[in-house]
Scaffold this active site. Structure first.
Site, PDB file in Angstrom:
ATOM      1  N   ARG A 145      -0.168   8.199 -15.062  1.00 56.39           N
ATOM      2  CA  ARG A 145       0.248   9.578 -15.405  1.00 56.39           C
ATOM      3  C   ARG A 145       0.126   9.813 -16.895  1.00 56.39           C
ATOM      4  O   ARG A 145       0.207   8.929 -17.789  1.00 56.39           O
ATOM      5  CB  ARG A 145       1.716   9.742 -14.735  1.00 56.39           C
ATOM      6  CG  ARG A 145       2.206   9.379 -13.571  1.00 56.39           C
ATOM      7  CD  ARG A 145       3.685   9.512 -13.494  1.00 56.39           C
ATOM      8  NE  ARG A 145       4.132   9.016 -12.027  1.00 56.39           N
ATOM      9  CZ  ARG A 145       4.509   8.012 -11.484  1.00 56.39           C
ATOM     10  NH1 ARG A 145       4.673   6.893 -12.432  1.00 56.39           N
ATOM     11  NH2 ARG A 145       4.806   8.062 -10.253  1.00 56.39           N
ATOM     12  N   LYS A 169       8.250   6.686 -13.478  1.00 55.99           N
ATOM     13  CA  LYS A 169       9.453   7.528 -13.139  1.00 55.99           C
ATOM     14  C   LYS A 169      10.763   6.655 -12.642  1.00 55.99           C
ATOM     15  O   LYS A 169      10.385   5.557 -12.358  1.00 55.99           O
ATOM     16  CB  LYS A 169       9.133   8.292 -11.750  1.00 55.99           C
ATOM     17  CG  LYS A 169       8.071   9.481 -12.210  1.00 55.99           C
ATOM     18  CD  LYS A 169       7.995  10.342 -11.092  1.00 55.99           C
ATOM     19  CE  LYS A 169       6.906  11.629 -11.276  1.00 55.99           C
ATOM     20  NZ  LYS A 169       6.969  12.320 -10.305  1.00 55.99           N
ATOM     21  N   HIS A 238      -4.465  14.689 -14.065  1.00 53.84           N
ATOM     22  CA  HIS A 238      -3.803  14.094 -13.028  1.00 53.84           C
ATOM     23  C   HIS A 238      -4.837  13.866 -12.068  1.00 53.84           C
ATOM     24  O   HIS A 238      -4.703  13.010 -11.045  1.00 53.84           O
ATOM     25  CB  HIS A 238      -2.661  14.945 -12.398  1.00 53.84           C
ATOM     26  CG  HIS A 238      -1.698  14.047 -11.636  1.00 53.84           C
ATOM     27  ND1 HIS A 238      -0.840  13.214 -12.580  1.00 53.84           N
ATOM     28  CD2 HIS A 238      -1.269  13.884 -10.487  1.00 53.84           C
ATOM     29  CE1 HIS A 238       0.024  12.570 -11.812  1.00 53.84           C
ATOM     30  NE2 HIS A 238      -0.195  12.925 -10.583  1.00 53.84           N
ATOM     31  N   ARG A 241      -5.730  10.235 -11.730  1.00 53.06           N
ATOM     32  CA  ARG A 241      -4.890   9.508 -10.935  1.00 53.06           C
ATOM     33  C   ARG A 241      -5.184   9.423  -9.603  1.00 53.06           C
ATOM     34  O   ARG A 241      -5.195   8.476  -8.920  1.00 53.06           O
ATOM     35  CB  ARG A 241      -3.367   9.863 -11.359  1.00 53.06           C
ATOM     36  CG  ARG A 241      -2.276   9.016 -10.479  1.00 53.06           C
ATOM     37  CD  ARG A 241      -0.930   9.461 -11.060  1.00 53.06           C
ATOM     38  NE  ARG A 241       0.037   8.995 -10.276  1.00 53.06           N
ATOM     39  CZ  ARG A 241       0.777   7.697 -10.107  1.00 53.06           C
ATOM     40  NH1 ARG A 241       0.446   6.796 -11.022  1.00 53.06           N
ATOM     41  NH2 ARG A 241       1.766   7.553  -9.447  1.00 53.06           N
ATOM     42  N   HIS A 264       4.637   4.309  -6.710  1.00 60.25           N
ATOM     43  CA  HIS A 264       5.260   5.295  -5.561  1.00 60.25           C
ATOM     44  C   HIS A 264       6.370   4.309  -4.992  1.00 60.25           C
ATOM     45  O   HIS A 264       6.288   3.142  -4.489  1.00 60.25           O
ATOM     46  CB  HIS A 264       4.327   5.621  -4.514  1.00 60.25           C
ATOM     47  CG  HIS A 264       3.293   6.465  -4.924  1.00 60.25           C
ATOM     48  ND1 HIS A 264       2.234   6.832  -4.035  1.00 60.25           N
ATOM     49  CD2 HIS A 264       3.493   7.376  -6.014  1.00 60.25           C
ATOM     50  CE1 HIS A 264       1.502   7.768  -4.855  1.00 60.25           C
ATOM     51  NE2 HIS A 264       2.026   8.209  -5.751  1.00 60.25           N
ATOM     52  N   TYR A 273      -3.354   9.997   0.486  1.00 53.93           N
ATOM     53  CA  TYR A 273      -4.801   9.532   0.013  1.00 53.93           C
ATOM     54  C   TYR A 273      -5.475   8.948   1.220  1.00 53.93           C
ATOM     55  O   TYR A 273      -6.763   9.143   1.237  1.00 53.93           O
ATOM     56  CB  TYR A 273      -4.752   8.516  -1.222  1.00 53.93           C
ATOM     57  CG  TYR A 273      -3.964   8.914  -2.344  1.00 53.93           C
ATOM     58  CD1 TYR A 273      -4.620   9.941  -3.210  1.00 53.93           C
ATOM     59  CD2 TYR A 273      -2.830   8.455  -2.675  1.00 53.93           C
ATOM     60  CE1 TYR A 273      -3.834  10.553  -4.338  1.00 53.93           C
ATOM     61  CE2 TYR A 273      -2.092   9.099  -3.837  1.00 53.93           C
ATOM     62  CZ  TYR A 273      -2.650   9.837  -4.641  1.00 53.93           C
ATOM     63  OH  TYR A 273      -2.158  10.450  -5.507  1.00 53.93           O
TER      64      TYR A 273
END
Length: 292
Positions: A145, A169, A238, A241, A264, A273
């Site tokens: 990110r 995150k 982004h 990514r 994730h 994806y």
């Protein structure tokens, strides 16, 4: 910021362990809600479910997407759950509000040759150029990110092992390997480019701006925007990514591995994806199968 906002912010950051960006987004919606309710002589402390529905209708008429509306509803659920937990409300008027069903929007992905064209178009004659090449090689090689790249420090960079320790995150840490190309350009930047950007300032951040300070998220975006114009590539930072994840899956990586590399929490986030690959297969079938 109101007293409610101050307490809610502390709750988001210290108890819920939300990122600063998520906290800012939720607090911004709290301010919007307070402004909307104040015109009716109310506040979040005495608003009922009908008030919240009126607020959502008001916000939706501003042209918000389903994804943004879903985020808004989530912020209301979070706010009133906090207020009930703190004894500020006995009830939760947001319980009757359902999250709107979101459209499946596939992320934009570049072809490998487009990534190569973007990276090859970077001017390497300046310290900034060397930094940009190393920076974007690393973002693509590791699926970073923007905030993760901007905050990368030397104590999280292991050059000999070709590994990064990334804090993502919700302060979730992950270890990511990077490839030979990223290793080469990082080495050149650290030896030839970064010393010229330091300006006698000492910082542990890897990527510096023209003033010798850590490059910001906005600074990364600005550099990316200039390079993509030269390369003739339509993308956002982004997108690298997204491309990282898609290219890994196309190359045979399993979904769990990609989930760990991206950081994730839920594998369903990573599964989008696989839909990109399914769409590509359908496209190839339509183009090449004689009965399509």
């Amino acid at each position: 910021m109101t007293d409610l906002g101050i307490r809610y912010r502390a709750h988001l950051l210290l108890v819920r362990k939300r990122s600063a960006l998520t906290a800012e987004s939720y607090l911004r919606e709290l301010e919007n809600l307070e402004g909307f309710l104040s015109k009716q002589g109310k506040s979040p402390l005495d608003a009922d479910g009908e008030d919240l529905l009126s607020f959502l209708v008001f916000r939706q008429r501003r042209g918000l997407s389903r994804t943004t509306m879903a985020r808004l509803v989530a912020s209301l659920h979070s706010l009133y759950k906090f207020m009930k937990m703190e004894g500020l409300r006995r009830d939760d008027p947001s319980q009757l509000i359902r999250t709107p069903r979101q459209e499946r929007i596939l992320p934009e992905v570049l072809q490998p040759e487009e990534v190569d064209r973007f990276l090859a178009s970077i001017d390497l004659s300046t310290p900034n150029g060397l930094r940009d090449r190393a920076l974007f090689e690393l973002i693509y090689s590791c699926g970073l990110r923007i905030s993760e790249a901007a905050s990368l420090s030397f104590d999280r960079l292991y050059m000999e092992e070709k590994l990064l320790r990334v804090l993502g995150k919700r302060k979730k840490e992950r270890i990511i390997p990077f490839g030979d190309d990223a290793y080469y350009w990082l080495g050149r930047y650290l030896k030839e480019g970064r010393p010229l950007l330091e300006k006698k300032r000492k910082t542990d951040l890897v990527f510096l701006n023209q003033e010798g300070e850590g490059i910001s998220r906005k600074g990364i975006w600005k550099r990316f925007s200039g390079i993509r114009s030269v390369a003739g590539v339509s993308a956002k930072v982004h997108t690298f990514r997204h491309s990282f994840a898609t290219h890994l899956l196309a190359g045979g990586a399993d979904l769990r591995t990609v989930q760990e590399l991206l950081g994730h929490s839920d594998i369903s986030t990573t599964q989008i994806y696989t839909h990109i690959e399914e769409d590509a297969l359908q496209s190839y079938h339509r183009e090449y199968f004689p009965r399509s």
